[in-house]
Design a protein around this motif. Structure first.
Motif, PDB file in Angstrom:
ATOM      1  N   ASP A   1       0.852  -1.228   0.050  1.00  6.09           N
ATOM      2  CA  ASP A   1       0.139   0.025   0.021  1.00  6.09           C
ATOM      3  C   ASP A   1       0.897   1.177  -0.143  1.00  6.09           C
ATOM      4  OD1 ASP A   1       0.827   0.073   2.701  1.00  6.09           O
ATOM      5  OD2 ASP A   1      -0.772  -0.236   3.663  1.00  6.09           O
ATOM      6  N   GLY A   2       0.263   2.181   0.103  1.00  4.91           N
ATOM      7  CA  GLY A   2       1.039   3.730   0.169  1.00  4.91           C
ATOM      8  C   GLY A   2       2.193   3.753   1.278  1.00  4.91           C
ATOM      9  N   TRP A   3       1.941   3.370   2.613  1.00  2.00           N
ATOM     10  CA  TRP A   3       2.968   3.277   3.174  1.00  2.00           C
ATOM     11  C   TRP A   3       4.085   2.259   3.149  1.00  2.00           C
ATOM     12  CZ3 TRP A   3       4.156   6.775   6.419  1.00  2.00           C
ATOM     13  CH2 TRP A   3       3.191   7.927   6.871  1.00  2.00           C
ATOM     14  N   THR A   4       3.766   1.366   2.496  1.00  2.00           N
ATOM     15  CA  THR A   4       4.722  -0.002   2.028  1.00  2.00           C
ATOM     16  C   THR A   4       5.617   0.826   1.201  1.00  2.00           C
ATOM     17  OG1 THR A   4       3.183  -1.473   2.623  1.00  2.00           O
ATOM     18  CG2 THR A   4       5.269  -2.052   1.131  1.00  2.00           C
ATOM     19  N   LEU A   5       4.973   1.855   0.252  1.00  2.00           N
ATOM     20  CA  LEU A   5       5.860   2.384  -0.840  1.00  2.00           C
ATOM     21  C   LEU A   5       6.859   3.292  -0.133  1.00  2.00           C
ATOM     22  CD1 LEU A   5       6.578   2.922  -3.753  1.00  2.00           C
ATOM     23  CD2 LEU A   5       4.591   4.427  -3.946  1.00  2.00           C
ATOM     24  N   VAL A   6       6.365   4.212   0.775  1.00  2.00           N
ATOM     25  CA  VAL A   6       7.080   5.203   1.445  1.00  2.00           C
ATOM     26  C   VAL A   6       8.213   4.329   2.192  1.00  2.00           C
ATOM     27  CG1 VAL A   6       7.012   6.683   3.380  1.00  2.00           C
ATOM     28  CG2 VAL A   6       5.125   6.779   1.811  1.00  2.00           C
ATOM     29  N   ASN A   7       8.000   3.382   2.827  1.00  2.00           N
ATOM     30  CA  ASN A   7       9.036   2.581   3.592  1.00  2.00           C
ATOM     31  C   ASN A   7      10.185   2.119   2.495  1.00  2.00           C
ATOM     32  OD1 ASN A   7       8.989  -0.339   5.596  1.00  2.00           O
ATOM     33  ND2 ASN A   7      10.612   0.992   5.370  1.00  2.00           N
ATOM     34  N   TRP A   8       9.695   1.754   1.400  1.00  2.00           N
ATOM     35  CA  TRP A   8      10.706   1.110   0.275  1.00  2.00           C
ATOM     36  C   TRP A   8      11.615   2.219  -0.155  1.00  2.00           C
ATOM     37  CZ3 TRP A   8       8.968  -3.107  -3.628  1.00  2.00           C
ATOM     38  CH2 TRP A   8       8.645  -4.147  -2.936  1.00  2.00           C
ATOM     39  N   ILE A   9      11.005   3.464  -0.701  1.00  2.00           N
ATOM     40  CA  ILE A   9      11.779   4.730  -1.101  1.00  2.00           C
ATOM     41  C   ILE A   9      12.374   5.286  -0.066  1.00  2.00           C
ATOM     42  CG2 ILE A   9      11.310   7.049  -1.800  1.00  2.00           C
ATOM     43  CD1 ILE A   9       8.625   6.392  -3.153  1.00  2.00           C
ATOM     44  N   VAL A  10      12.026   5.389   1.053  1.00  2.00           N
ATOM     45  CA  VAL A  10      12.833   5.692   2.252  1.00  2.00           C
ATOM     46  C   VAL A  10      14.171   4.923   2.394  1.00  2.00           C
ATOM     47  CG1 VAL A  10      13.206   6.450   4.756  1.00  2.00           C
ATOM     48  CG2 VAL A  10      11.208   7.349   3.343  1.00  2.00           C
ATOM     49  N   GLN A  11      13.993   3.775   2.535  1.00  2.00           N
ATOM     50  CA  GLN A  11      15.001   2.767   2.911  1.00  2.00           C
ATOM     51  C   GLN A  11      16.030   2.605   1.564  1.00  2.00           C
ATOM     52  OE1 GLN A  11      15.165   1.323   5.906  1.00  2.00           O
ATOM     53  NE2 GLN A  11      17.030   0.372   5.193  1.00  2.00           N
ATOM     54  N   PHE A  12      15.531   2.645   0.445  1.00  2.00           N
ATOM     55  CA  PHE A  12      16.536   2.335  -0.551  1.00  2.00           C
ATOM     56  C   PHE A  12      17.202   3.796  -0.888  1.00  2.00           C
ATOM     57  CE2 PHE A  12      13.653  -1.238  -2.042  1.00  2.00           C
ATOM     58  CZ  PHE A  12      14.626  -2.447  -1.661  1.00  2.00           C
ATOM     59  N   SER A  13      16.654   4.605  -0.781  1.00  2.00           N
ATOM     60  CA  SER A  13      17.540   6.193  -0.738  1.00  2.00           C
ATOM     61  C   SER A  13      18.181   6.175   0.517  1.00  2.00           C
ATOM     62  CB  SER A  13      16.276   7.185  -0.665  1.00  2.00           C
ATOM     63  OG  SER A  13      15.397   7.140  -1.553  1.00  2.00           O
ATOM     64  N   PHE A  14      18.166   5.666   1.561  1.00  2.00           N
ATOM     65  CA  PHE A  14      19.010   5.875   2.604  1.00  2.00           C
ATOM     66  C   PHE A  14      20.149   4.881   2.205  1.00  2.00           C
ATOM     67  CE2 PHE A  14      20.695   3.496   6.463  1.00  2.00           C
ATOM     68  CZ  PHE A  14      21.474   4.448   7.112  1.00  2.00           C
ATOM     69  N   LEU A  15      19.848   3.578   1.859  1.00  2.00           N
ATOM     70  CA  LEU A  15      20.893   2.593   1.454  1.00  2.00           C
ATOM     71  C   LEU A  15      21.819   3.157   0.264  1.00  2.00           C
ATOM     72  CD1 LEU A  15      22.130   0.093   1.821  1.00  2.00           C
ATOM     73  CD2 LEU A  15      20.564  -1.155   0.478  1.00  2.00           C
ATOM     74  N   ALA A  16      21.216   3.788  -0.731  1.00  2.00           N
ATOM     75  CA  ALA A  16      21.970   4.415  -1.838  1.00  2.00           C
ATOM     76  C   ALA A  16      22.929   5.369  -1.350  1.00  2.00           C
ATOM     77  CB  ALA A  16      20.916   4.897  -2.738  1.00  2.00           C
ATOM     78  N   ALA A  17      22.336   6.298  -0.408  1.00  2.00           N
ATOM     79  CA  ALA A  17      23.336   7.310  -0.049  1.00  2.00           C
ATOM     80  C   ALA A  17      24.550   6.836   1.026  1.00  2.00           C
ATOM     81  CB  ALA A  17      22.378   8.156   1.218  1.00  2.00           C
TER      82      ALA A  17
END
Length: 315
Positions: free
Chosen positions: A179-195
């Motif tokens: 759902d929307g919150w799952t997408l937020v979790n993914w975006i935040v997490q993968f952005s953090f990992l990329a950083a």
């Protein structure tokens, strides 16, 4: 050596005891509430992991794994417990704030999981042992695959996150996985990992990955998954851990107490045992994760099949 799960025709075992304890000890209701200071624990553990990742960027590789095993694993495990508190809405009254707190706690844990955990974990409390609803319950093929060999059980613990990732997929008829919150979790997490990868490079990234796998895998902390619901004490389904690691793991070992009263925050779980000791003192429990880890690995009487399964959902 068990070759199938223990079967029960009863509903999950905690509801009846909860009612009885409340009847005998109504003062336990005063423990129900939230602990907003858990948010501070999240900030401190995230800061610790980021600081270690930064300072370890130029050290030898063997220091990376030593630090991950001796320090990072404990910080990550505490963050898992914080995510668990978020899933029960035990930090803030506002559900959204708990979800955001879980996403923040998820950051050093490499893989996005906090929002998904919130969805399926409450099912575990209501339907303990029901394969279609309890993501803590192993697959039957999982138990057959691992069998009862030392190496197999060691690999199962090492790659436990992989098995845990697959189990919610059998629950798609009961919950919405994405759902929307799952997408937020993914975006935040993968952005953090990329950083982390871009600014830190290989060693900080490997430190976080190793800390994550050690925190719930082949490590004394990984024995927690055996402690909670494996049949190490006859047919008793849930066991608590009353050992020193509760001090750094936010009392997560008080598992019978938590299942009986999931609306009580981590800092007050020992008070449940103190108030209603007659209901807990006689129950089988563990006092050492290290001893339990070796018991699981080398005792052929304990396998992945050492769990209670049921189909009766109850109410």
């Amino acid at each position: 050596m068990p070759k199938q799960f223990r079967w029960s025709d009863e509903i999950e075992p905690h509801k009846a005891r909860t009612k009885e304890i409340i009847k005998q000890h109504p003062e336990i209701r005063t423990l129900i509430g939230r602990n907003p200071y858990t948010a501070l624990v999240i900030v401190l553990c995230v800061a610790l992991q980021l600081s270690l990742a930064y300072f370890l960027r130029d050290v030898s590789w063997w220091w990376i794994f030593i630090a991950a095993y001796l320090i990072g694993a404990f910080a990550c495990h505490t963050l898992f417990v914080c995510i668990h508190e978020c899933s029960h809405n035990l930090i803030f009254k506002n559900r959204t704030l708990n979800t955001i707190s879980g996403i923040v706690a998820n950051l050093p844990l490499v893989f996005p999981s906090s929002v998904s955990f919130q969805k399926y974990h409450l099912k575990h409390h209501s339907y303990q042992g029901v394969e279609a609803l309890d993501a803590d319950m192993p697959f039957r093929w999982e138990a057959r695959l691992i069998d009862n060999h030392v190496i197999g059980k060691a690999l199962w613990l090492l790659f436990y996150p992989v098995f845990q990732l697959l189990r919610p997929l059998r629950m798609t008829k009961e919950i919405s996985i994405f759902d929307g919150w799952t997408l937020v979790n993914w975006i935040v997490q993968f952005s953090f990992l990329a950083a982390v990868i871009y600014f830190g490079g290989a060693k900080p990234t490997i430190f976080l990955v190793a800390s994550f796998f050690f925190s719930i895998g082949l490590h004394p902390l990984g024995a927690r998954w055996i402690q909670e619901h494996f049949l190490t004490h006859g047919e008793q389904e849930t066991k608590s851990y009353y050992g020193p690691l509760n001090s750094v793991n936010l009392n997560v070992g008080f598992h019978n107490e938590h299942h009986d009263f999931p609306s009580v925050p981590w800092n007050k779980l020992p008070k449940i045992k103190k108030m209603a000791g007659a209901y807990y003192d006689h129950l089988g429990h563990h006092t050492s994760y290290t001893i339990l880890l070796f018991q699981f690995l080398f005792d052929r009487k304990i396998s992945i099949y050492s769990r209670t399964a049921r189909s009766k959902r109850g109410k």
